[in-house]
Motif scaffolding. Structure first.
Motif, PDB file in Angstrom:
ATOM      1  N   LEU A 260      -6.621 -24.669  -6.156  1.00 16.94           N
ATOM      2  CA  LEU A 260      -5.421 -23.830  -6.021  1.00 16.94           C
ATOM      3  C   LEU A 260      -5.568 -22.889  -4.817  1.00 16.94           C
ATOM      4  N   MET A 261      -6.738 -22.272  -4.686  1.00 15.46           N
ATOM      5  CA  MET A 261      -6.968 -21.343  -3.568  1.00 15.46           C
ATOM      6  C   MET A 261      -6.913 -22.077  -2.228  1.00 15.46           C
ATOM      7  N   GLU A 262      -7.528 -23.253  -2.196  1.00  8.90           N
ATOM      8  CA  GLU A 262      -7.534 -24.032  -0.953  1.00  8.90           C
ATOM      9  C   GLU A 262      -6.110 -24.455  -0.568  1.00  8.90           C
ATOM     10  N   THR A 263      -5.308 -24.760  -1.584  1.00  7.68           N
ATOM     11  CA  THR A 263      -3.930 -25.187  -1.320  1.00  7.68           C
ATOM     12  C   THR A 263      -3.105 -24.042  -0.736  1.00  7.68           C
TER      13      THR A 263
ATOM     14  N   VAL B  38       2.925  -8.164 -10.863  1.00  4.34           N
ATOM     15  CA  VAL B  38       3.698  -9.387 -11.054  1.00  4.34           C
ATOM     16  C   VAL B  38       2.739 -10.474 -11.526  1.00  4.34           C
ATOM     17  N   THR B  39       3.057 -11.088 -12.662  1.00  7.19           N
ATOM     18  CA  THR B  39       2.210 -12.156 -13.205  1.00  7.19           C
ATOM     19  C   THR B  39       3.020 -13.441 -13.330  1.00  7.19           C
ATOM     20  N   THR B  40       2.301 -14.564 -13.463  1.00  8.84           N
ATOM     21  CA  THR B  40       3.004 -15.811 -13.728  1.00  8.84           C
ATOM     22  C   THR B  40       3.607 -15.730 -15.136  1.00  8.84           C
ATOM     23  N   ALA B  41       4.780 -16.325 -15.308  1.00  7.80           N
ATOM     24  CA  ALA B  41       5.458 -16.254 -16.611  1.00  7.80           C
ATOM     25  C   ALA B  41       4.694 -17.047 -17.665  1.00  7.80           C
ATOM     26  N   ASP B  42       3.976 -18.094 -17.236  1.00  7.58           N
ATOM     27  CA  ASP B  42       3.286 -18.940 -18.218  1.00  7.58           C
ATOM     28  C   ASP B  42       1.804 -18.604 -18.354  1.00  7.58           C
ATOM     29  N   GLY B  43       1.345 -17.564 -17.671  1.00  7.03           N
ATOM     30  CA  GLY B  43      -0.056 -17.143 -17.807  1.00  7.03           C
ATOM     31  C   GLY B  43      -1.042 -18.011 -17.055  1.00  7.03           C
ATOM     32  N   LYS B  44      -0.546 -18.970 -16.279  1.00  9.80           N
ATOM     33  CA  LYS B  44      -1.452 -19.816 -15.500  1.00  9.80           C
ATOM     34  C   LYS B  44      -1.828 -19.127 -14.180  1.00  9.80           C
ATOM     35  N   LEU B  45      -2.812 -19.717 -13.492  1.00 14.08           N
ATOM     36  CA  LEU B  45      -3.359 -19.084 -12.293  1.00 14.08           C
ATOM     37  C   LEU B  45      -2.366 -19.035 -11.135  1.00 14.08           C
ATOM     38  N   SER B  46      -2.620 -18.090 -10.243  1.00 14.70           N
ATOM     39  CA  SER B  46      -1.830 -17.964  -9.023  1.00 14.70           C
ATOM     40  C   SER B  46      -2.767 -17.653  -7.857  1.00 14.70           C
ATOM     41  N   SER B  47      -2.391 -18.089  -6.655  1.00 12.72           N
ATOM     42  CA  SER B  47      -3.172 -17.763  -5.463  1.00 12.72           C
ATOM     43  C   SER B  47      -2.234 -17.361  -4.329  1.00 12.72           C
TER      44      SER B  47
ATOM     45  N   ILE C 163       1.416 -19.115  -4.632  1.00 14.52           N
ATOM     46  CA  ILE C 163       1.593 -20.382  -5.324  1.00 14.52           C
ATOM     47  C   ILE C 163       1.040 -20.301  -6.741  1.00 14.52           C
ATOM     48  N   THR C 164       1.522 -21.182  -7.590  1.00 13.45           N
ATOM     49  CA  THR C 164       1.169 -21.115  -9.014  1.00 13.45           C
ATOM     50  C   THR C 164       0.734 -22.489  -9.519  1.00 13.45           C
ATOM     51  N   GLU C 165      -0.146 -22.427 -10.514  1.00 12.93           N
ATOM     52  CA  GLU C 165      -0.651 -23.644 -11.145  1.00 12.93           C
ATOM     53  C   GLU C 165       0.442 -24.328 -11.967  1.00 12.93           C
ATOM     54  N   GLY C 166       1.287 -23.516 -12.581  1.00 12.91           N
ATOM     55  CA  GLY C 166       2.339 -24.042 -13.447  1.00 12.91           C
ATOM     56  C   GLY C 166       3.713 -23.684 -12.905  1.00 12.91           C
ATOM     57  N   THR C 167       4.535 -23.081 -13.771  1.00 13.47           N
ATOM     58  CA  THR C 167       5.883 -22.691 -13.353  1.00 13.47           C
ATOM     59  C   THR C 167       5.813 -21.624 -12.257  1.00 13.47           C
ATOM     60  N   TYR C 168       6.809 -21.624 -11.386  1.00 13.60           N
ATOM     61  CA  TYR C 168       6.847 -20.578 -10.355  1.00 13.60           C
ATOM     62  C   TYR C 168       7.534 -19.305 -10.835  1.00 13.60           C
ATOM     63  N   ASP C 169       7.965 -19.297 -12.095  1.00 11.56           N
ATOM     64  CA  ASP C 169       8.609 -18.083 -12.632  1.00 11.56           C
ATOM     65  C   ASP C 169       7.568 -16.982 -12.807  1.00 11.56           C
TER      66      ASP C 169
ATOM     67  N   VAL D 248       6.332 -19.521  -5.536  1.00 18.98           N
ATOM     68  CA  VAL D 248       7.072 -18.372  -6.053  1.00 18.98           C
ATOM     69  C   VAL D 248       8.339 -18.151  -5.216  1.00 18.98           C
ATOM     70  N   ARG D 249       9.448 -17.941  -5.909  1.00 20.66           N
ATOM     71  CA  ARG D 249      10.727 -17.755  -5.223  1.00 20.66           C
ATOM     72  C   ARG D 249      11.113 -16.284  -5.088  1.00 20.66           C
ATOM     73  N   GLN D 250      10.674 -15.458  -6.053  1.00 22.45           N
ATOM     74  CA  GLN D 250      11.198 -14.088  -6.121  1.00 22.45           C
ATOM     75  C   GLN D 250      10.575 -13.135  -5.102  1.00 22.45           C
ATOM     76  N   TYR D 251       9.461 -13.559  -4.511  1.00 26.08           N
ATOM     77  CA  TYR D 251       8.811 -12.735  -3.482  1.00 26.08           C
ATOM     78  C   TYR D 251       8.539 -13.624  -2.274  1.00 26.08           C
ATOM     79  N   VAL D 252       8.700 -13.044  -1.089  1.00 26.75           N
ATOM     80  CA  VAL D 252       8.648 -13.841   0.139  1.00 26.75           C
ATOM     81  C   VAL D 252       7.910 -13.079   1.241  1.00 26.75           C
ATOM     82  N   GLY D 253       7.642 -13.751   2.338  1.00 21.46           N
ATOM     83  CA  GLY D 253       7.101 -13.090   3.514  1.00 21.46           C
ATOM     84  C   GLY D 253       8.200 -12.289   4.202  1.00 21.46           C
ATOM     85  N   HIS D 254       7.856 -11.729   5.389  1.00 20.65           N
ATOM     86  CA  HIS D 254       8.747 -10.737   5.983  1.00 20.65           C
ATOM     87  C   HIS D 254       8.368 -10.461   7.430  1.00 20.65           C
TER      88      HIS D 254
END
Ligand code: MG
Ligand code: MG
Length: 237
Positions: A111-114, A209-218, A193-199, A151-157
């Motif tokens: 996930l981190m490498e991706t 801000v956490t993943t909605a499904d509790g899966k990992l994020s990088s 990016i997220t392991e599961g849902t992007y919510d 993730v859709r709700q937060y973006v670069g700038h």
């Protein structure tokens, strides 16, 4: 901005070196703040919208905006994203890297490498004449092909005199669409990016801000200078 970027990069490097089993996120934040201030710069995040830390430190299912705390202890196997900004003579650098603590699982490593590779694929499109959608689509296509979410709700700038400026730089989109890039634009490209849902969900502290499904994020980010050719990464050591 090159100097602000270098100070930001050094602070993240030092923070990453301190990621160890049993260390608090506050300890890492202290190291980062100390380095930025020693360089004659100001932590961009400290006091931003009332944020109490110099870095956002987010662990495992935490996506962004983790508040450093002496009670938040990093454990072996955690993945720890350290997001830092530094302002020097009126200009900001902004960067983030996710570090593994000790024995990290293969799935967390992947996930981190991706996230890192997605950043580089997006940054390669940050060339004058291209459009923002070229960056977003390059990131999205790669990440989704690996089976992960963007993730859709937060973006670069945009980044420069302000930490967050126009335009928004989404990690998704359509090639050939969006704002056109021009030489000397400075943008923060930052796939989350997220392991599961992007919510995602915002915690009760109003920040985390956490993943909605509790899966990992990088999360991986650099401040990028757009040129006619190869983009310059201002926050890379
Ligand atoms: Mg950042
Ligand atoms: Mg940013």
């Amino acid at each position: 901005m090159r100097v602000a970027g270098r100070i930001t990069a050094e602070a993240i490097y030092l923070g990453g070196e301190a990621v160890k089993d049993g260390v608090s996120t506050k300890h890492i934040d202290d190291i980062i703040r100390h380095h930025i201030e020693k360089c004659g710069a100001v932590p961009s995040f400290l006091g931003y919208g009332g944020f109490p830390g110099s870095a956002c430190i987010s662990i495992n299912d935490e996506v962004i905006h983790g508040i450093p705390s002496k009670n938040r202890i990093i454990k072996d196997g955690d993945i720890v994203s350290i997001d830092v900004g530094a302002r020097y003579r009126g200009y900001h650098g902004d960067s983030c890297c996710t570090f593994g603590c000790g024995n990290v699982s293969d799935k967390a490593k992947r996930l981190m490498e991706t996230a890192e590779k997605a950043f580089y694929l997006g940054a390669a499109k940050a060339v004058a004449g291209n459009r923002l959608g070229d960056i977003g689509s390059a990131i999205q296509e790669y990440v989704e092909a690996q089976g992960y979410g963007v993730v859709r709700q937060y973006v670069g700038h945009g980044v420069g005199r302000e930490l967050h400026e126009d335009p928004e730089v989404p990690n998704f989109g359509h090639a050939g669409h969006g704002v056109r890039l021009y030489k000397n634009m400075t943008i923060a490209i930052e796939p989350m990016i997220t392991e599961g849902t992007y919510d995602v969900r915002v915690a009760s502290d109003g920040w985390l801000v956490t993943t909605a499904d509790g899966k990992l994020s990088s999360h991986y980010e650099h401040t990028v200078l757009v040129t006619d050719g190869e983009p310059e990464l201002l926050t890379k050591l």
